[in-house]
Design a protein around this motif. Structure first.
Motif, PDB file in Angstrom:
ATOM      1  N   LYS A  15      -4.884  -8.963   2.927  1.00  0.00           N
ATOM      2  CA  LYS A  15      -3.765  -8.474   2.094  1.00  0.00           C
ATOM      3  C   LYS A  15      -2.757  -7.674   2.903  1.00  0.00           C
ATOM      4  O   LYS A  15      -1.587  -7.577   2.519  1.00  0.00           O
ATOM      5  CB  LYS A  15      -4.292  -7.596   0.956  1.00  0.00           C
ATOM      6  N   ASN A  23       3.999  -7.411  -1.845  1.00  0.00           N
ATOM      7  CA  ASN A  23       3.795  -7.671  -3.267  1.00  0.00           C
ATOM      8  C   ASN A  23       4.715  -8.804  -3.694  1.00  0.00           C
ATOM      9  O   ASN A  23       5.810  -8.946  -3.150  1.00  0.00           O
ATOM     10  CB  ASN A  23       4.081  -6.404  -4.091  1.00  0.00           C
ATOM     11  N   HIS A  65       0.133  -9.282  -2.332  1.00  0.00           N
ATOM     12  CA  HIS A  65      -0.832  -8.259  -1.944  1.00  0.00           C
ATOM     13  C   HIS A  65      -1.729  -7.892  -3.124  1.00  0.00           C
ATOM     14  O   HIS A  65      -2.961  -7.885  -3.018  1.00  0.00           O
ATOM     15  CB  HIS A  65      -0.077  -7.029  -1.439  1.00  0.00           C
TER      16      HIS A  65
END
Length: 503
Positions: free
Chosen positions: A191, A196, A199
């Motif tokens: 991750k 995002n 993630h």
């Protein structure tokens, strides 16, 4: 009594024969030596392994079967054992090197045990030739090293994670792509390489796949976003495969940074859009003056027939103006073509002289005489740039400032400045003319944008060509409208030497 004694002796002989048969048939070599290191027995497997016959070695020191350094150290080892009782190999298995009759050295596994026979200390060595196994191990190591070298030197990044998302392999290409070293990512969750929403969603995706078997990306290539160590996000192609290694489920991802490809595609799309607009606008702008001129020619013919001199002269003036517009448009189109295709090397330029030349060239333009022109040349020395493109930029900025004066004002001013800003050359041209309407400033450098068509005719290509020239030199051009003053600011990167420093 004698019978019993004879019977016991027979049993002993039978047991000895059985033991000898076993020693003669085992695969491992078996050698016995006495406390002086003298060989006492040498079974058939030992013969096969070493190439010596029993007669050639029995009664000789076991050192004959050893290469250096074992050969020269062996007597000292035995003496040390009897003096101190320090066991280095007795009762343990270890890998050592041995030497055959033909002088070849090979690897073997050696196990040594101590025994006592009729009060004499003896040693039994069990030997297994592991040359083939060692060769296979070395070949495997070599193949693994080759494979690792290939994987580490591929252009594409290769990442392997386990079913928890933990990184287990990360090649050199990944270091270049993401900016993290191998040590920084090993054992960490993958991750860390994702922005995002990837993630936050990754653990859930893995868990959902393990629970339901639903694949969103495994076995399918797709474009996703990655995140570099410096926080920068970028587009990448990702292809994930599921593999099983020794019963473990792993995921191997091949990643390719496609930032440059995306930029190229965007440039191609922009170029295609510009080409389409260029084709439409040039055909329109070329056609309009021609159609107008053809119509006016009919009026001119009638005026000549009717001997109407004033109308004839007016028609000629209109046609001349239309043809001048056509000539100006054709000239700008030719310049645009040259600007796009011209390959030009950098040269050392006297930018102050180029500004003076441009002002001298435009001194006959309409309303030039009412201008207050100030030149502030703080930048001394020579500018390293493409000459034709610099001239195009300077001439466009100055001619526009002259052409688009605000005649309603009592006076018109143009201030031209050059200076150094860090490691950049800067040229600014400021004027108090008509400026650019706020609503149009976002489209300032687009093709065929005319902001004051009623004041003066222009092709709408000047600022567009100027921006393309700036981009070619890896520079930047900005526009600022403040306090009744419009300012264009050109910034070009430079490698300054003592000659090009400000004075």
């Amino acid at each position: 009594m004698l019978e019993n004694s004879h019977h016991h002796k027979s049993n002993s002989n039978a047991h000895s024969s059985h033991l000898e048969a076993v020693l003669n048939t085992v695969i491992d070599g078996i050698i016995t030596i006495n406390s002086k290191g003298i060989i006492q027995s040498f079974n058939p497997s030992a013969v096969r392994i070493f190439g010596y016959s029993p007669e050639e070695v029995i009664g000789k020191n076991v050192k004959v079967l050893m290469p250096d350094p074992y050969h020269s150290e062996h007597d000292g080892y035995l003496q040390n054992y009897f003096n101190t009782g320090d066991k280095q190999i007795i009762g343990k298995g270890r890998e050592v090197e041995a030497q055959r009759k033909d002088g070849s050295v090979f690897s073997m596994e050696l196990g040594v045990n101590e025994m006592n026979i009729i009060g004499e200390t003896m040693f039994v060595g069990t030997i297994r030739d592991i040359s083939d196994r060692k060769a296979a191990e070395e070949a495997l190591k070599e193949n693994q090293a080759k494979l690792l070298a290939i994987v580490d030197n591929t252009v594409d990044g290769l990442i392997t994670i386990n079913n928890k998302g933990i990184i287990e392999h990360y090649n050199k290409a990944c270091e270049g792509i993401f900016g993290y070293t191998l040590d920084e990512v090993m054992g960490k969750n993958v991750k860390m390489l994702m922005p995002n929403p990837y993630h936050a969603e990754h653990d859930g995706y893995l868990k959902n796949y393990h629970n339901t078997g639903t694949k969103k990306i495994i076995g399918i290539g797709r474009e996703v976003e990655g995140q570099r160590k410096n926080g920068e996000t970028f587009p990448l192609d990702l292809s994930v495969s599921e593999i099983k290694v020794h019963g473990r489920k792993l995921y191997s991802g091949i990643v390719r940074d496609i930032s440059e490809r995306k930029k190229s595609n965007e440039k191609i799309a922009q170029a295609n859009a510009e080409l389409e607009e260029f084709s439409y606008r040039t055909s329109h702008d070329l056609r309009s003056p021609l159609i107008s001129s053809i119509r006016v020619l009919d009026i001119l013919v009638e005026a000549i027939k009717n001997d109407e001199k004033d109308n004839a002269l007016m028609s000629v003036g209109f046609i001349k103006k239309s043809l001048q517009q056509l000539e100006g448009l054709a000239k700008d189109i030719l310049t645009l073509t040259q600007t796009k295709n011209e390959k030009e090397d950098n040269a050392q330029l006297n930018v102050t002289q180029l500004i003076d030349d441009a002002l001298d060239k435009f001194k006959y333009m309409e309303n030039f005489e009412r201008l207050d022109i100030q030149v502030d040349s703080q930048f001394q020395g020579e500018l390293l740039a493409k000459k034709n493109r610099i001239i195009l930029i300077i001439e466009n900025l100055i001619s526009n400032a002259i052409k688009y004066q605000d005649l309603a004002k009592e006076s018109s001013t143009i201030k031209i400045s050059t200076y150094r800003e860090g490691d950049n050359f800067v040229l600014t041209v400021a004027d108090n003319g008509l400026g650019i309407p706020k609503a149009h400033q976002e489209k300032l450098f687009q093709m065929f944008k005319r902001f004051h068509p009623k004041v003066a005719f222009g092709s709408g290509l000047g600022l567009y060509m100027m921006k393309k020239s700036v981009d070619t030199m890896d520079g930047n051009i900005d526009f600022e409208d403040r306090d009744d003053t419009s300012t264009f600011k050109l910034t070009l990167p430079q490698v300054f030497s003592a000659v090009t420093k400000n004075v």
